[in-house]
Write a protein that holds these residues in place. Structure first.
Motif, PDB file in Angstrom:
ATOM      1  N   LEU A 596      19.432  -9.607 -19.533  1.00  0.00           N
ATOM      2  CA  LEU A 596      20.523 -10.338 -18.910  1.00  0.00           C
ATOM      3  C   LEU A 596      21.835 -10.276 -19.909  1.00  0.00           C
ATOM      4  N   ASP A 597      21.428 -10.161 -20.966  1.00  0.00           N
ATOM      5  CA  ASP A 597      22.675 -10.069 -22.168  1.00  0.00           C
ATOM      6  C   ASP A 597      22.930  -9.164 -23.041  1.00  0.00           C
ATOM      7  N   GLN A 598      22.582  -7.983 -22.373  1.00  0.00           N
ATOM      8  CA  GLN A 598      22.834  -6.593 -23.195  1.00  0.00           C
ATOM      9  C   GLN A 598      23.458  -5.549 -22.421  1.00  0.00           C
ATOM     10  N   PRO A 599      24.187  -4.786 -23.199  1.00  0.00           N
ATOM     11  CA  PRO A 599      25.075  -3.885 -22.520  1.00  0.00           C
ATOM     12  C   PRO A 599      24.315  -2.876 -21.444  1.00  0.00           C
ATOM     13  N   TYR A 600      25.001  -2.687 -20.491  1.00  0.00           N
ATOM     14  CA  TYR A 600      24.346  -1.809 -19.312  1.00  0.00           C
ATOM     15  C   TYR A 600      23.494  -0.660 -19.982  1.00  0.00           C
ATOM     16  N   SER A 601      24.211   0.121 -20.666  1.00  0.00           N
ATOM     17  CA  SER A 601      23.789   1.580 -21.030  1.00  0.00           C
ATOM     18  C   SER A 601      22.615   1.429 -21.836  1.00  0.00           C
ATOM     19  N   LEU A 602      22.550   0.233 -22.448  1.00  0.00           N
ATOM     20  CA  LEU A 602      21.298  -0.172 -23.477  1.00  0.00           C
ATOM     21  C   LEU A 602      20.039  -0.196 -22.517  1.00  0.00           C
ATOM     22  N   SER A 641       4.416  -9.932 -16.596  1.00  0.00           N
ATOM     23  CA  SER A 641       4.755 -11.362 -16.935  1.00  0.00           C
ATOM     24  C   SER A 641       6.119 -11.388 -17.634  1.00  0.00           C
ATOM     25  N   VAL A 642       6.408 -10.259 -18.185  1.00  0.00           N
ATOM     26  CA  VAL A 642       8.019 -10.387 -18.887  1.00  0.00           C
ATOM     27  C   VAL A 642       9.024 -10.470 -17.902  1.00  0.00           C
ATOM     28  N   LEU A 643       8.651  -9.689 -16.705  1.00  0.00           N
ATOM     29  CA  LEU A 643       9.755  -9.626 -15.792  1.00  0.00           C
ATOM     30  C   LEU A 643       9.722 -10.793 -14.938  1.00  0.00           C
ATOM     31  N   VAL A 644       8.746 -11.555 -14.622  1.00  0.00           N
ATOM     32  CA  VAL A 644       8.714 -12.868 -14.021  1.00  0.00           C
ATOM     33  C   VAL A 644       9.576 -13.906 -14.924  1.00  0.00           C
ATOM     34  N   ARG A 645       9.277 -13.976 -16.098  1.00  0.00           N
ATOM     35  CA  ARG A 645      10.043 -14.882 -17.054  1.00  0.00           C
ATOM     36  C   ARG A 645      11.579 -14.493 -16.817  1.00  0.00           C
ATOM     37  N   VAL A 646      11.950 -13.220 -16.881  1.00  0.00           N
ATOM     38  CA  VAL A 646      13.489 -13.023 -16.871  1.00  0.00           C
ATOM     39  C   VAL A 646      14.016 -13.473 -15.384  1.00  0.00           C
ATOM     40  N   ILE A 647      13.202 -13.184 -14.353  1.00  0.00           N
ATOM     41  CA  ILE A 647      13.587 -13.669 -13.010  1.00  0.00           C
ATOM     42  C   ILE A 647      13.853 -15.104 -12.826  1.00  0.00           C
ATOM     43  N   ARG A 653      20.365 -19.263 -13.971  1.00  0.00           N
ATOM     44  CA  ARG A 653      21.683 -18.993 -14.541  1.00  0.00           C
ATOM     45  C   ARG A 653      22.392 -18.675 -13.426  1.00  0.00           C
ATOM     46  N   LEU A 654      22.139 -18.026 -12.432  1.00  0.00           N
ATOM     47  CA  LEU A 654      23.010 -17.791 -11.185  1.00  0.00           C
ATOM     48  C   LEU A 654      23.547 -18.732 -10.406  1.00  0.00           C
ATOM     49  N   GLN A 655      22.514 -19.887 -10.504  1.00  0.00           N
ATOM     50  CA  GLN A 655      22.877 -21.134  -9.728  1.00  0.00           C
ATOM     51  C   GLN A 655      24.195 -21.836 -10.238  1.00  0.00           C
ATOM     52  N   ARG A 656      24.443 -21.499 -11.638  1.00  0.00           N
ATOM     53  CA  ARG A 656      25.651 -21.904 -12.488  1.00  0.00           C
ATOM     54  C   ARG A 656      26.773 -21.280 -12.259  1.00  0.00           C
ATOM     55  N   VAL A 684      28.329  -8.638 -17.895  1.00  0.00           N
ATOM     56  CA  VAL A 684      26.942  -8.251 -18.421  1.00  0.00           C
ATOM     57  C   VAL A 684      26.062  -8.935 -17.860  1.00  0.00           C
ATOM     58  N   LEU A 685      26.010 -10.086 -17.288  1.00  0.00           N
ATOM     59  CA  LEU A 685      24.886 -10.777 -16.534  1.00  0.00           C
ATOM     60  C   LEU A 685      24.755 -10.026 -15.442  1.00  0.00           C
ATOM     61  N   PHE A 686      25.792 -10.037 -14.521  1.00  0.00           N
ATOM     62  CA  PHE A 686      25.507  -8.932 -13.239  1.00  0.00           C
ATOM     63  C   PHE A 686      25.064  -7.344 -13.341  1.00  0.00           C
ATOM     64  N   LYS A 687      25.528  -6.836 -14.484  1.00  0.00           N
ATOM     65  CA  LYS A 687      24.941  -5.501 -14.469  1.00  0.00           C
ATOM     66  C   LYS A 687      23.455  -5.479 -14.925  1.00  0.00           C
ATOM     67  N   GLY A 688      23.077  -6.651 -15.711  1.00  0.00           N
ATOM     68  CA  GLY A 688      21.591  -6.753 -16.021  1.00  0.00           C
ATOM     69  C   GLY A 688      20.950  -6.910 -14.733  1.00  0.00           C
ATOM     70  N   VAL A 689      21.390  -7.796 -13.757  1.00  0.00           N
ATOM     71  CA  VAL A 689      20.630  -8.015 -12.584  1.00  0.00           C
ATOM     72  C   VAL A 689      20.441  -6.737 -11.834  1.00  0.00           C
ATOM     73  N   VAL A 690      21.740  -5.852 -11.634  1.00  0.00           N
ATOM     74  CA  VAL A 690      21.546  -4.675 -11.055  1.00  0.00           C
ATOM     75  C   VAL A 690      20.322  -3.600 -11.490  1.00  0.00           C
ATOM     76  N   VAL A 691      20.441  -3.477 -12.885  1.00  0.00           N
ATOM     77  CA  VAL A 691      19.445  -2.937 -13.669  1.00  0.00           C
ATOM     78  C   VAL A 691      18.002  -3.407 -13.357  1.00  0.00           C
ATOM     79  N   LEU A 692      17.774  -4.679 -13.263  1.00  0.00           N
ATOM     80  CA  LEU A 692      16.553  -5.551 -13.346  1.00  0.00           C
ATOM     81  C   LEU A 692      16.151  -4.880 -11.688  1.00  0.00           C
ATOM     82  N   GLU A 693      16.969  -4.977 -10.768  1.00  0.00           N
ATOM     83  CA  GLU A 693      16.631  -4.781  -9.471  1.00  0.00           C
ATOM     84  C   GLU A 693      16.169  -3.166  -9.248  1.00  0.00           C
ATOM     85  N   GLU A 694      16.969  -2.264  -9.945  1.00  0.00           N
ATOM     86  CA  GLU A 694      16.674  -0.832  -9.776  1.00  0.00           C
ATOM     87  C   GLU A 694      15.449  -0.470 -10.679  1.00  0.00           C
TER      88      GLU A 694
END
Length: 713
Positions: A596-602, A641-647, A653-656, A684-694
């Motif tokens: 959620l904090d990294q560049p989209y390409s990375l 388990s890593v993905l669950v923690r990220v979610i 964070r989205l609530q804020r 950056v956060l939103f792009k991370g969410v898109v990558v996570l869903e994909e």
């Protein structure tokens, strides 16, 4: 021509012996050639404007005609005259003098035609192979000369003769150095003097090294290698094809002669090093990584990759590497081993390793990108094996934290989590290319050796097969992360293949377990954070199609590796072994926690590597990366388990973020090119969410395509 010559000679059949007339005509033409040098006064007249080419052609026709009049293996008078009077020696001297201008071209043509059209074995004769050697000396290391076409034709005829009789090879590898008269074998013992040693590659502060000085220990091999570098594509192609022919000779004696009696390996590897050093350090690593595989057969035909600074040098390097790769694949095992050893010593260790271990970021970035191109290019098993061991080391036992028996491997993995996003991206691309290669040691060294004991599982009274899918309470959404059962060190005692309420009877067909796994990944991202359903995209079928191709490729690569079909029985594992996921997975999982904090390409690159690992058909990898219901041992983590923690972090964070849903949709539209890209807060956060869903969709598709693991857990 032969028929006209026969008609002329037929007139004398009744009064004279044909052999006498042929010899007389042959000697008259020879005297006409030598007489030209006594009578000519204008030294500027080209040879083609004199009668020399015509007389040489008449002499050739006489030799061919004479041979047809004699029994096989019998030497006619004209051929005996040519041998006894050392005509080829004299012609070689005239060609060396290049008088009249263009004489060397005429001599090369005559030699090629005589050796190619006269069927009687000639190269065994001293008065033939010695002038042939001298003519090869003249044609070596003369790039850009006007006789390259004739030189490669001459070399091709010699290679054809060697293919018919490999015992001829030593006669054509005894060329002496024009500089000091030493034989080629002697030069192998002193490579530094002859320019076989190559300087290290360019650094960030130094220009590319100049090519090595031309070699002059001239013989058939040096001539062919020199012609391989010709700017004339047809000449270079024909020279390379004939070098392939020599390297592929099946006779062990011929292979030994090539390896020990010539500088073949040094010349091939030396040219590779020169071409690598000629790639400008300023070449954009992104352009290097975007390059398709080069082909040595389509020299200079790379328009499809666009034009960028340094491309010509890069294509030259990759094309020559592709040629060496094919040479190793088709060569006799002795020749292949010698070439790969030379490549490892001179190129991998001599040039790549010093650059990869440097601290200069520009040098590291450039070297990593070129290394990725090198990995992509290599297909020959022998060459690939040496490259893999060079990069990863031979270690196959489980890793322990902090253990770095192979410093280069540790450095390359660490750079996947480098402060420089560019270096991280290039390093991840490198490992993805390695995982694509059909070499078992890559997956084992990076991941599998740490999963052998299945120490990531909770060893207790509840065996894995007794688990069922987790039962969730709809009122649990307000639980803290520490209270959420998904976030415990060990997941609930749930199974990867049974239903919520198991009942006695035959075991499940496996359909249930696959659907549960797929649903677990598809439902991982909450609906309010999903945006793909709002876009007109290809849908889930696209992910399944892509996953099918990836899984099929992986299965084809590993078909001969002898991987087990089912996980190792837990009772055969040592229960006291502490689990360590290994350096590579640790870096990847750490990267995923920061998605959620990294560049989209990375993010795209990290998930791409993990998807490739998940596609491998090894039961332990399948279990560790694609089973959402593992009972993990304390302090262990899995991909799920890593993905669950990220979610969990994502939802907090989205609530804020005010109006996060609308902003998230806008970012996805920008990524799809539907609306102009505008910078906004939390991009950056939103792009991370898109990558996570994909990524979750990719994992679900891979699990669906792979199906249930075979055999008992």
């Amino acid at each position: 021509m032969l028929s006209r010559l026969g008609a002329l000679l037929q007139q004398a059949v009744e009064t004279r012996e044909p052999s006498v007339d042929l010899l007389e005509a042959f000697t008259e033409h020879w005297k006409g050639i030598t007489g030209y040098y006594l009578e000519a006064t204008d030294e500027s007249i080209p040879a083609r404007q004199t009668d020399i080419p015509w007389r040489l052609k008449q002499m050739l026709d006489i030799l061919v005609y004479e041979e047809k009049q004699h029994s096989a293996g019998e030497t006619g008078p004209c051929l005996e005259y040519l041998l006894q009077h050392k005509l080829l020696e004299t012609l070689g001297t005239l060609g060396k003098a290049e008088y009249p201008p263009g004489m060397r071209q005429q001599v090369l043509l005559f030699f090629s035609r005589v050796l190619g059209q006269v069927q009687h074995p000639l190269l065994h004769y001293l008065n033939v192979h010695r002038p042939v050697q001298k003519l090869l000396q003249l044609s070596s290391d003369r790039l850009g000369s006007g006789t390259e076409k004739e030189e490669v034709q001459f070399a091709a005829v010699l290679c054809s003769k060697i293919q018919q009789d490999p015992s001829l090879l030593p006669y054509l590898l005894e060329g002496k150095s024009v500089l000091n008269g030493r034989r080629a074998q002697e030069l192998l013992d002193s490579p530094r003097e002859e320019g076989l040693e190559h300087p290290p590659g360019p650094t960030a502060s130094s220009p590319p090294a100049e090519p090595s000085p031309p070699r002059r220990d001239s013989n058939l091999i040096t001539s062919l290698v020199g012609l391989c570098r010709s700017k004339k594509s047809r000449v270079a192609l024909k020279a390379r094809e004939n070098l392939l022919l020599l390297a592929g000779l099946a006779q062990e004696a011929a292979a030994t002669c090539l390896v020990q009696g010539s500088a073949l390996c040094q010349l091939l590897t030396g040219h590779l090093c020169d071409l690598y050093n000629a790639v400008p350090p300023s070449t954009d690593p992104a352009d290097v990584l975007a390059m398709d595989r080069a082909s040595w057969r389509s020299q200079g035909d790379t328009a499809g990759d666009g034009v960028f600074p340094g491309k010509e040098s890069l294509v030259a390097f990759l094309s020559w590497l592709d040629y060496l790769d094919e040479l190793v694949m088709g060569a006799h095992p002795l020749v292949a081993d010698a070439i790969t050893e030379a490549v490892e010593e001179k190129f991998f260790q001599g040039i790549l390793q010093p650059q990869l271990l440097q601290m200069s970021e520009p040098t590291v970035l450039s070297a990593t990108a070129l290394l990725t191109g090198t990995v992509r290019q290599i297909r020959a098993p022998a060459l690939l094996h040496r490259l893999v061991l060079f990069l990863l080391g031979p270690q196959r036992h489980p890793e322990t934290p902090g253990d770095t028996p192979h410093p280069l491997r540790a450095q390359l993995i660490d750079r996947c989590d480098h402060l420089s996003d560019e270096i991280s991206l290039a390093s991840l691309r490198l490992f993805e290319e390695l995982l694509r290669k059909p070499h078992e040691h890559v997956a084992h060294n990076l991941v599998l050796r740490n999963l052998e004991a299945r120490a990531y599982l909770q060893h207790g009274p509840h065996a894995p097969e007794e688990r069922g899918p987790p039962e969730t309470d709809p009122d649990e959404d307000g639980l803290d992360l520490e209270e959420d059962p998904y976030f415990t060190d060990g997941f609930p005692d749930t199974g990867f293949g049974t239903t919520n309420n198991p009942s006695p009877g035959p075991p499940s067909s496996g359909k249930g377990q696959v659907s549960e796994v797929v649903s677990s990944f598809l439902c991982l991202v909450p609906e309010e954070a999903k945006t793909s359903s709002c876009m007109e995209e290809g849908g889930y079928d696209t992910y399944v199609h892509d996953a099918l191709g990836m899984v099929q490729t992986c299965r084809a690569n590993v078909a001969t590796w002898g991987w087990p079909l089912s996980p190792r029985p837990l009772e055969s594992c040592h229960p006291g072994v502490a689990f360590y996921e290994g350096h590579f997975l640790k870096v990847l999982f750490d990267r995923m926690t920061r998605i959620l904090d990294q560049p989209y390409s990375l993010n795209l690159q990290v998930t791409s590597v993990l998807s490739h690992l998940a596609a491998f058909p090894h039961p332990h990898l399948h279990e560790y990366l694609l089973d959402p219901y593992l009972s993990l041992a304390p302090s262990c983590r899995s991909l799920f388990s890593v993905l669950v923690r990220v979610i969990g972090d994502l939802m907090q964070r989205l609530q804020r973020v005010p109006h996060f849903r609308a902003k998230l949709l806008l970012v996805r539209q920008q990524l799809l090119g539907l609306v102009p890209g505008e910078q906004m807060d939390h991009t950056v956060l939103f792009k991370g969410v898109v990558v996570l869903e994909e990524f979750c969709k990719e994992l679900a598709a891979i699990a669906l395509v792979k199906g249930p693991p075979e055999g008992p857990p």
